[in-house]
Write a protein that holds these residues in place. Sequence first.
Motif, PDB file in Angstrom:
ATOM      1  N   ALA A  79      -7.843  11.393 -15.302  1.00  0.00           N
ATOM      2  CA  ALA A  79      -8.659  12.292 -16.144  1.00  0.00           C
ATOM      3  C   ALA A  79      -8.749  13.649 -15.458  1.00  0.00           C
ATOM      4  O   ALA A  79      -8.891  13.726 -14.231  1.00  0.00           O
ATOM      5  N   LEU A  80      -8.652  14.711 -16.244  1.00  0.00           N
ATOM      6  CA  LEU A  80      -8.832  16.068 -15.714  1.00  0.00           C
ATOM      7  C   LEU A  80     -10.182  16.581 -16.170  1.00  0.00           C
ATOM      8  O   LEU A  80     -10.522  16.473 -17.351  1.00  0.00           O
ATOM      9  N   ARG A  81     -10.942  17.124 -15.248  1.00  0.00           N
ATOM     10  CA  ARG A  81     -12.263  17.674 -15.610  1.00  0.00           C
ATOM     11  C   ARG A  81     -12.338  19.134 -15.152  1.00  0.00           C
ATOM     12  O   ARG A  81     -11.859  19.481 -14.075  1.00  0.00           O
ATOM     13  N   SER A  82     -12.964  19.922 -15.984  1.00  0.00           N
ATOM     14  CA  SER A  82     -13.054  21.346 -15.671  1.00  0.00           C
ATOM     15  C   SER A  82     -14.414  21.881 -16.096  1.00  0.00           C
ATOM     16  O   SER A  82     -14.902  21.530 -17.168  1.00  0.00           O
ATOM     17  N   PRO A  83     -15.025  22.741 -15.292  1.00  0.00           N
ATOM     18  CA  PRO A  83     -16.321  23.312 -15.681  1.00  0.00           C
ATOM     19  C   PRO A  83     -16.160  24.598 -16.493  1.00  0.00           C
ATOM     20  O   PRO A  83     -17.135  25.201 -16.911  1.00  0.00           O
ATOM     21  N   THR A  84     -14.900  25.044 -16.698  1.00  0.00           N
ATOM     22  CA  THR A  84     -14.726  26.424 -17.164  1.00  0.00           C
ATOM     23  C   THR A  84     -15.159  26.645 -18.613  1.00  0.00           C
ATOM     24  O   THR A  84     -15.674  27.714 -18.931  1.00  0.00           O
ATOM     25  N   LYS A  85     -14.977  25.648 -19.473  1.00  0.00           N
ATOM     26  CA  LYS A  85     -15.279  25.861 -20.895  1.00  0.00           C
ATOM     27  C   LYS A  85     -16.770  25.750 -21.193  1.00  0.00           C
ATOM     28  O   LYS A  85     -17.380  26.680 -21.684  1.00  0.00           O
ATOM     29  N   GLN A 130     -28.153  23.475 -19.796  1.00  0.00           N
ATOM     30  CA  GLN A 130     -27.174  22.588 -20.456  1.00  0.00           C
ATOM     31  C   GLN A 130     -27.747  22.027 -21.762  1.00  0.00           C
ATOM     32  O   GLN A 130     -27.088  22.003 -22.798  1.00  0.00           O
ATOM     33  N   LEU A 131     -29.013  21.619 -21.677  1.00  0.00           N
ATOM     34  CA  LEU A 131     -29.684  21.068 -22.857  1.00  0.00           C
ATOM     35  C   LEU A 131     -29.768  22.114 -23.971  1.00  0.00           C
ATOM     36  O   LEU A 131     -29.447  21.854 -25.129  1.00  0.00           O
ATOM     37  N   TYR A 164     -13.176  19.434 -22.285  1.00  0.00           N
ATOM     38  CA  TYR A 164     -14.263  19.713 -23.239  1.00  0.00           C
ATOM     39  C   TYR A 164     -15.355  18.638 -23.227  1.00  0.00           C
ATOM     40  O   TYR A 164     -16.258  18.674 -24.061  1.00  0.00           O
ATOM     41  N   ALA A 165     -15.258  17.693 -22.320  1.00  0.00           N
ATOM     42  CA  ALA A 165     -16.205  16.557 -22.327  1.00  0.00           C
ATOM     43  C   ALA A 165     -17.655  17.010 -22.149  1.00  0.00           C
ATOM     44  O   ALA A 165     -18.575  16.409 -22.715  1.00  0.00           O
ATOM     45  N   ASP A 166     -17.878  18.063 -21.371  1.00  0.00           N
ATOM     46  CA  ASP A 166     -19.262  18.484 -21.120  1.00  0.00           C
ATOM     47  C   ASP A 166     -19.954  19.027 -22.372  1.00  0.00           C
ATOM     48  O   ASP A 166     -21.175  19.171 -22.390  1.00  0.00           O
ATOM     49  N   PHE A 167     -19.167  19.344 -23.407  1.00  0.00           N
ATOM     50  CA  PHE A 167     -19.782  19.803 -24.659  1.00  0.00           C
ATOM     51  C   PHE A 167     -20.445  18.649 -25.415  1.00  0.00           C
ATOM     52  O   PHE A 167     -21.242  18.884 -26.314  1.00  0.00           O
TER      53      PHE A 167
END
Length: 331
Positions: free
Chosen positions: A193-199, A249-250, A171-174
Amino acid sequence: MPLASLRQGGDTDDKVVLDLSTCVNPYGPPPSVIDALRNLQSDVIKRHPFSAPAFLEETYANRLHVARDEVIAVRGASEAIWQLARLTDDLHVSVPAPTYTEYVRAFPESSTILGAAPWHSIEQLTQAASLSDVVLFSNPHNPTGRYLEAATLAELFDAHPQTLFVIDESYADFIEDAAGASIVGCDATNVIALRSPTKFFGLGGVRAGVLWTRSNEWRERFLGLRTTWPISMIEARLVAAAFDDLAWQLESHKKLADDAVWLDGWLSQFTGVGVVGGPLHFRLVTGETSLVSEHLAKRGIRARELETAHCVGCPALRVSAPRKDLRNLLD
Ligand SMILES: Cc1ncc(COP(=O)(O)O)c(C=O)c1O
């Protein structure tokens, strides 16, 4: 409850009018992803994806400002979670609660560490670290969206050099200031760290993501589980297209923040429920949650009922904010 029966948020049938049980960004995917899909060269489909892992790793390394060889492509955070379960078979794993369904399923033998609140605190993580070889948790946290700052977590890593911390940053990209919320790039070698673009990018159907670690040893272990074509180039290209769309994204950050404010206002009509505030677009609701779920169910809307296995300690519901144009469906 048989663990295999645990259903995830978003696992709903087609009859649902609106699904607020998923945390996937309702504004996704960005238009750039649809364009990329429409414009895919046939070669990308025809050829076996030999270079897809390297392409995805490079794409993520650039986004996260880390070295390419510290990043490993996986089929979503989910694959990394199940790989971790295989690699830690002989280790004592702790899962601070409340937690994400998939950890409960992948680590049935793990110790559940309860905290004083339904979100993670340093005290809770410290207790988990002192009891176990591996501590697995999400930050930002599913189901509350709250997060601990990277600088605070760095002190924890230093204080427990023998413990491996696996931090699911799906959820970091939020978070607009993602750097403050992410431990990616920190100096510690006892961290994955696990990163995912899906959310955030609304790419739940894309099975791609990465893990990051400075530890050569752990990278080698994960690479040892890698199959010949672990990632599809089609999916890797879609992730790259999503990252390129900065304007989207913004805009998404703004819309989701506005939706979260609206959701807080909407939830305030229910007496007898507690709402855990947080920086993301979903809320953990406790107390008389049936008031909320019944109100939604009458309108064909689904929220996420948390089971006993999630250890919130009382009835709990996770509700995501509806998109602005769909708010009226809740009235
Ligand atoms: C905390 C957390 N980690 C991982 C996932 C799944 O990630 P992926 O889609 O990358 O497999 C989810 C999905 O809901 C999640 O909430």
